[in-house]
Design a protein around this motif. Structure first.
Motif, mmCIF file in Angstrom:
data_model
loop_
_atom_site.group_PDB
_atom_site.id
_atom_site.type_symbol
_atom_site.label_atom_id
_atom_site.label_comp_id
_atom_site.label_asym_id
_atom_site.label_seq_id
_atom_site.Cartn_x
_atom_site.Cartn_y
_atom_site.Cartn_z
ATOM 1 N N ASP A 40 0.804 -1.223 0.000
ATOM 2 C CA ASP A 40 0.000 0.000 0.000
ATOM 3 C C ASP A 40 0.839 1.278 0.000
ATOM 4 N N GLU A 41 2.148 1.149 -0.165
ATOM 5 C CA GLU A 41 3.014 2.331 -0.123
ATOM 6 C C GLU A 41 3.788 2.510 -1.416
ATOM 7 N N LEU A 42 3.589 3.661 -2.048
ATOM 8 C CA LEU A 42 4.372 4.037 -3.226
ATOM 9 C C LEU A 42 5.713 4.545 -2.716
ATOM 10 N N ILE A 43 6.773 3.831 -3.046
ATOM 11 C CA ILE A 43 8.100 4.161 -2.537
ATOM 12 C C ILE A 43 8.805 5.176 -3.433
ATOM 13 N N GLY A 44 8.770 4.954 -4.734
ATOM 14 C CA GLY A 44 9.474 5.832 -5.658
ATOM 15 C C GLY A 44 8.719 6.006 -6.955
ATOM 16 N N LEU A 45 8.831 7.183 -7.535
ATOM 17 C CA LEU A 45 8.216 7.484 -8.828
ATOM 18 C C LEU A 45 9.130 8.472 -9.543
ATOM 19 N N LEU A 82 1.622 5.612 -14.024
ATOM 20 C CA LEU A 82 2.305 4.741 -13.073
ATOM 21 C C LEU A 82 1.617 4.758 -11.705
ATOM 22 N N VAL A 83 1.199 5.939 -11.251
ATOM 23 C CA VAL A 83 0.487 6.028 -9.967
ATOM 24 C C VAL A 83 -0.859 5.312 -10.062
ATOM 25 N N GLN A 84 -1.554 5.475 -11.182
ATOM 26 C CA GLN A 84 -2.837 4.792 -11.357
ATOM 27 C C GLN A 84 -2.645 3.278 -11.326
ATOM 28 N N HIS A 85 -1.575 2.796 -11.948
ATOM 29 C CA HIS A 85 -1.298 1.362 -11.920
ATOM 30 C C HIS A 85 -1.079 0.883 -10.481
ATOM 31 N N PHE A 86 -0.296 1.637 -9.719
ATOM 32 C CA PHE A 86 -0.069 1.313 -8.304
ATOM 33 C C PHE A 86 -1.393 1.251 -7.548
ATOM 34 N N CYS A 87 -2.258 2.247 -7.742
ATOM 35 C CA CYS A 87 -3.559 2.273 -7.057
ATOM 36 C C CYS A 87 -4.433 1.094 -7.496
ATOM 37 N N ASP A 88 -4.409 0.765 -8.784
ATOM 38 C CA ASP A 88 -5.180 -0.381 -9.289
ATOM 39 C C ASP A 88 -4.690 -1.686 -8.669
ATOM 40 N N GLU A 89 -3.370 -1.843 -8.564
ATOM 41 C CA GLU A 89 -2.803 -3.047 -7.943
ATOM 42 C C GLU A 89 -3.255 -3.152 -6.491
ATOM 43 N N ALA A 90 -3.236 -2.025 -5.779
ATOM 44 C CA ALA A 90 -3.665 -2.028 -4.373
ATOM 45 C C ALA A 90 -5.144 -2.386 -4.260
ATOM 46 N N GLU A 98 -6.926 -4.170 -6.293
ATOM 47 C CA GLU A 98 -7.080 -5.599 -6.577
ATOM 48 C C GLU A 98 -6.747 -6.463 -5.370
ATOM 49 N N GLN A 99 -5.901 -5.951 -4.481
ATOM 50 C CA GLN A 99 -5.534 -6.683 -3.275
ATOM 51 C C GLN A 99 -6.469 -6.363 -2.108
ATOM 52 N N GLY A 100 -7.527 -5.591 -2.381
ATOM 53 C CA GLY A 100 -8.488 -5.262 -1.335
ATOM 54 C C GLY A 100 -8.071 -4.111 -0.443
ATOM 55 N N ILE A 101 -7.057 -3.368 -0.857
ATOM 56 C CA ILE A 101 -6.574 -2.232 -0.068
ATOM 57 C C ILE A 101 -7.410 -1.007 -0.419
ATOM 58 N N ASP A 102 -7.852 -0.271 0.611
ATOM 59 C CA ASP A 102 -8.708 0.888 0.342
ATOM 60 C C ASP A 102 -8.021 2.228 0.591
ATOM 61 N N LYS A 145 4.217 13.496 3.986
ATOM 62 C CA LYS A 145 3.540 12.194 4.023
ATOM 63 C C LYS A 145 2.142 12.431 3.468
ATOM 64 N N MET A 146 1.704 11.555 2.542
ATOM 65 C CA MET A 146 0.418 11.751 1.874
ATOM 66 C C MET A 146 -0.337 10.425 1.805
ATOM 67 N N SER A 147 -1.654 10.521 1.669
ATOM 68 C CA SER A 147 -2.461 9.304 1.525
ATOM 69 C C SER A 147 -3.592 9.558 0.535
ATOM 70 N N LYS A 148 -4.143 8.452 0.050
ATOM 71 C CA LYS A 148 -5.273 8.526 -0.860
ATOM 72 C C LYS A 148 -6.208 7.374 -0.550
ATOM 73 N N THR A 149 -7.479 7.700 -0.397
ATOM 74 C CA THR A 149 -8.491 6.674 -0.227
ATOM 75 C C THR A 149 -8.910 6.218 -1.608
ATOM 76 N N LEU A 150 -8.880 4.916 -1.811
ATOM 77 C CA LEU A 150 -9.211 4.365 -3.116
ATOM 78 C C LEU A 150 -10.703 4.089 -3.207
ATOM 79 N N ALA A 151 -11.263 4.344 -4.371
ATOM 80 C CA ALA A 151 -12.684 4.089 -4.599
ATOM 81 C C ALA A 151 -12.902 2.580 -4.683
ATOM 82 N N THR A 152 -14.017 2.141 -4.147
ATOM 83 C CA THR A 152 -14.358 0.732 -4.308
ATOM 84 C C THR A 152 -14.775 0.529 -5.758
ATOM 85 N N THR A 153 -14.501 -0.612 -6.282
ATOM 86 C CA THR A 153 -14.817 -0.854 -7.688
ATOM 87 C C THR A 153 -16.321 -0.991 -7.870
#
Length: 174
Positions: free
Chosen positions: A82-87, A102-110, A112-116, A155-163
């Motif tokens: 759930d943590e973007l380390i580098g971009l 690239l950020v969207q791909h990271f969020c999509d991967e998260a 898919e793993q049920g991370i919100d 330090k930043m965060s983003k709440t992901l939309a449920t699919t």
């Protein structure tokens, strides 16, 4: 070129030196606005020439994805769960939607793993970029570079939309 003309794929060990070159070029292109020249030099590990050894070590624990234009690596992201380390995107390709993809791909991967909710540590240069992508600033914090030099970051965060698929299946979210 637009983000539609790039492809993303998992990084391979043979990409390590290209990723190091992109990392160095991206930091070298930054003005000494938020960080001093000494801090920027430490951020790129005092390197002017690529050395993929640190990236190869990081590949053992982090997921690395690369953005490609044809067969040329033009940017990359690394993350752990759930943590973007580098971009980093090569300066020649910045402002064309590569970082966003690239950020969207990271969020999509998260997702898919049920991370919100995902997090990242943004340089002061990148804070506005992440805000535009829906991240919120949590707090300013010190970041310790490998050299021991400390630089301020956000330090930043983003709440992901449920699919919509999950919602249409009637899953109960709490």
């Amino acid at each position: 070129m637009s983000a539609n003309e790039i492809s993303l794929r998992p990084a391979q060990e043979t990409d390590a030196w290209a990723l190091s070159a992109i990392h160095i070029a991206a930091i070298k292109a930054l003005p000494a606005t938020f960080y001093t020249e000494k801090e920027l030099l430490a951020w790129r590990n005092y390197r002017d020439k690529p050395d993929g050894s640190n990236i190869l070590k990081s590949m053992k624990t982090e997921s690395f994805w690369v953005a490609m234009e044809g067969d040329v690596v033009i940017g990359f992201a690394s993350f752990i769960v759930d943590e973007l380390i580098g971009l980093y995107v090569h300066p020649k390709y910045q402002g064309k939607g590569i970082g966003r993809a690239l950020v969207q791909h990271f969020c999509d991967e998260a997702t898919e793993q049920g991370i919100d909710k995902v997090i990242t540590t943004a340089s002061l240069y990148a804070e506005g970029f992440y805000l535009r992508l829906g991240f919120i600033a949590i707090q300013k914090a010190p970041h310790y570079l490998r050299s021991g030099i400390v630089v301020p970051v956000t330090k930043m965060s983003k709440t992901l939309a449920t699919t919509s698929k999950s919602i249409s299946e009637g899953k109960d979210f709490q």
